[in-house]
Design a protein around this motif. Structure first.
Motif, mmCIF file in Angstrom:
data_model
loop_
_atom_site.group_PDB
_atom_site.id
_atom_site.type_symbol
_atom_site.label_atom_id
_atom_site.label_comp_id
_atom_site.label_asym_id
_atom_site.label_seq_id
_atom_site.Cartn_x
_atom_site.Cartn_y
_atom_site.Cartn_z
ATOM 1 N N GLU A 168 0.837 -1.209 0.000
ATOM 2 C CA GLU A 168 0.000 0.000 0.000
ATOM 3 C C GLU A 168 0.870 1.256 0.000
ATOM 4 O OE1 GLU A 168 -2.623 -0.242 3.319
ATOM 5 O OE2 GLU A 168 -3.859 -1.829 2.428
ATOM 6 N N GLU A 169 1.951 1.250 0.770
ATOM 7 C CA GLU A 169 2.860 2.403 0.829
ATOM 8 C C GLU A 169 3.544 2.636 -0.512
ATOM 9 O OE1 GLU A 169 4.197 2.357 5.544
ATOM 10 O OE2 GLU A 169 5.571 1.623 3.995
ATOM 11 N N VAL A 170 3.950 1.548 -1.160
ATOM 12 C CA VAL A 170 4.615 1.649 -2.464
ATOM 13 C C VAL A 170 3.679 2.314 -3.474
ATOM 14 C CG1 VAL A 170 5.483 0.320 -4.429
ATOM 15 C CG2 VAL A 170 6.168 -0.290 -2.110
ATOM 16 N N VAL A 171 2.423 1.871 -3.486
ATOM 17 C CA VAL A 171 1.435 2.422 -4.427
ATOM 18 C C VAL A 171 1.159 3.889 -4.108
ATOM 19 C CG1 VAL A 171 -0.946 2.274 -5.232
ATOM 20 C CG2 VAL A 171 0.370 0.186 -4.859
ATOM 21 N N GLU A 172 0.984 4.181 -2.831
ATOM 22 C CA GLU A 172 0.667 5.545 -2.408
ATOM 23 C C GLU A 172 1.787 6.527 -2.747
ATOM 24 O OE1 GLU A 172 -0.162 8.046 1.741
ATOM 25 O OE2 GLU A 172 -0.237 5.848 1.769
ATOM 26 N N LYS A 173 3.036 6.094 -2.546
ATOM 27 C CA LYS A 173 4.179 6.991 -2.728
ATOM 28 C C LYS A 173 4.908 6.790 -4.057
ATOM 29 C CE LYS A 173 4.962 7.130 2.270
ATOM 30 N NZ LYS A 173 5.903 6.843 3.375
ATOM 31 N N SER A 174 4.455 5.820 -4.865
ATOM 32 C CA SER A 174 5.132 5.486 -6.130
ATOM 33 C C SER A 174 6.625 5.266 -5.900
ATOM 34 C CB SER A 174 4.910 6.602 -7.159
ATOM 35 O OG SER A 174 3.547 6.733 -7.466
ATOM 36 N N SER A 175 6.929 4.472 -4.887
ATOM 37 C CA SER A 175 8.323 4.245 -4.483
ATOM 38 C C SER A 175 8.620 2.756 -4.347
ATOM 39 C CB SER A 175 8.613 4.960 -3.159
ATOM 40 O OG SER A 175 8.433 6.352 -3.275
ATOM 41 N N PRO A 176 9.030 2.077 -5.442
ATOM 42 C CA PRO A 176 9.359 0.654 -5.370
ATOM 43 C C PRO A 176 10.490 0.345 -4.391
ATOM 44 C CG PRO A 176 9.160 1.386 -7.647
ATOM 45 C CD PRO A 176 9.150 2.616 -6.803
ATOM 46 N N ASN A 177 11.316 1.351 -4.084
ATOM 47 C CA ASN A 177 12.431 1.126 -3.164
ATOM 48 C C ASN A 177 11.951 0.666 -1.783
ATOM 49 O OD1 ASN A 177 11.612 4.080 -3.159
ATOM 50 N ND2 ASN A 177 12.870 4.047 -1.316
ATOM 51 N N LEU A 178 10.735 1.040 -1.403
ATOM 52 C CA LEU A 178 10.186 0.613 -0.112
ATOM 53 C C LEU A 178 9.972 -0.900 -0.096
ATOM 54 C CD1 LEU A 178 7.548 3.452 0.443
ATOM 55 C CD2 LEU A 178 9.839 3.271 1.454
#
Length: 344
Positions: free
Chosen positions: A276-286
């Motif tokens: 959910e965090e990856v999608v919300e922030k557009s950050s695959p690094n998470l």
């Protein structure tokens, strides 16, 4: 793209949207939303947005990049009625997209609030920068092929050191050493880029990318293979490892869950939240960071907790934990586009 296993639902040319963009700009001129120079060039002022003015149509009436982007955004909204549209480009185009979104909003398009720009950095090879249009060009295909060759050499080296690698024959999944090297090499490239915060430059190093002991794709792949080897041994020893929904109180009383087991279980349970965090922030690094930390906790569990030689109830519980780990890490890596192997 075939080597990376990347597929597209649609491929289209930017120039296709030039006429649509010009039509929209003509309508904006009629409404007084844009301004014109004496030579006929059309531009937008951004007094409220505190952005520099942007020319959206050349003096000779031809379309520019932003003309095409205006047309493309409107056509995509019409075709897809999207919930979110993400532009992933070099961070040096950030101003372009700030202006594009401001123009679309000025023109009255409500979907603008659902448009996002995800800027990314460059990949640096020492003093050389990976570029597509200028400078010292380094082709991704060449980097991938070289990484695969290096992965193949690493497999041979580790086999010689007595580790669980076999470069001479196919494994139980019927994969040759070349196929395994490709999965390791491609996974290494994907991971070293995706573990980075998108906007930051990637300092590329083959030593780091192919490091089986650190924050790398091969380390996580190897951890999955290590977990798989335990399950394989359990099957060979005909250990009942049927997964149950709950660990009953009798099992807990027989031998208390260790801290390593508890920490691993908690980390496994985090995957939905991390996604959910990856999608919300557009950050695959998470997700890359989560995968690495999960692999680290598994290795701590692996070195601290006996499985095959543990008591029956403890053995069954730990096999369930290992199965849960394998499923979770495989899913996490799948979302990063990285393949796993039961044997390396």
């Amino acid at each position: 793209y075939e080597l990376l296993k990347v597929n597209f639902n649609e491929t289209t040319g930017q120039s296709k949207f030039g006429e649509k963009g010009k039509t929209v700009i003509t309508e904006a001129m009629r409404k007084g939303l844009v301004k014109s120079e004496k030579d006929g060039a059309v531009y937008v002022d951004f007094e409220k947005e505190n952005l520099p003015k942007r020319y959206i149509l050349r003096s000779n009436g031809t379309a520019s990049y932003i003309t095409q982007d205006i047309g493309a955004a409107i056509e995509r909204d019409k075709k897809y009625q999207f919930d979110k549209m993400i532009y992933a480009t070099d961070y040096r185009q950030s101003l372009h997209f700030q202006q594009l979104f401001a123009i679309l909003k000025k023109f009255g398009y409500k979907f603008t609030d659902k448009c996002y720009h995800v800027p990314f950095g460059n990949v640096k090879f020492g003093k050389e920068i990976l570029a597509t249009r200028a400078g010292n060009i380094i082709l991704l295909e060449d980097v991938l092929k070289k990484t695969i060759e290096k992965a193949k050499a690493e497999i041979k080296k580790r086999k010689a050191q007595g580790e669980e690698f076999d470069e001479s024959k196919k494994n139980k999944d019927n994969e040759s050493s070349s196929e395994r090297a490709e999965k390791i090499g491609v996974g290494a490239i994907k991971y070293i880029i995706l573990r980075n915060e998108p906007i930051k430059d990637v300092e590329f190093s083959w030593d780091i990318a192919l490091n089986f002991e650190g924050d790398s794709g091969p380390y996580i792949q190897y951890t999955y293979a290590r977990a798989s080897s335990i399950i394989k041994k359990a099957k060979e020893n005909k250990i009942n490892k049927k997964i149950k929904n709950k660990v009953n109180s009798k099992e807990i009383k027989t031998e208390a869950i260790t801290n390593q087991e508890s920490q691993l279980i908690k980390k496994i349970a985090e995957l939905p939240k991390r996604i959910e965090e990856v999608v919300e922030k557009s950050s695959p690094n998470l997700l890359a960071s989560y995968s690495f930390n999960l692999a680290k906790l598994f290795n701590e569990f692996y070195h601290s907790c006996q499985v095959i030689n543990a008591k029956k109830e403890t053995k069954e519980r730990r096999l369930k934990i290992i199965e849960a780990f394998r499923t979770t890490i495989k899913n996490s890596l799948y979302l990063l586009g990285i393949e796993v192997m039961n044997e390396m």
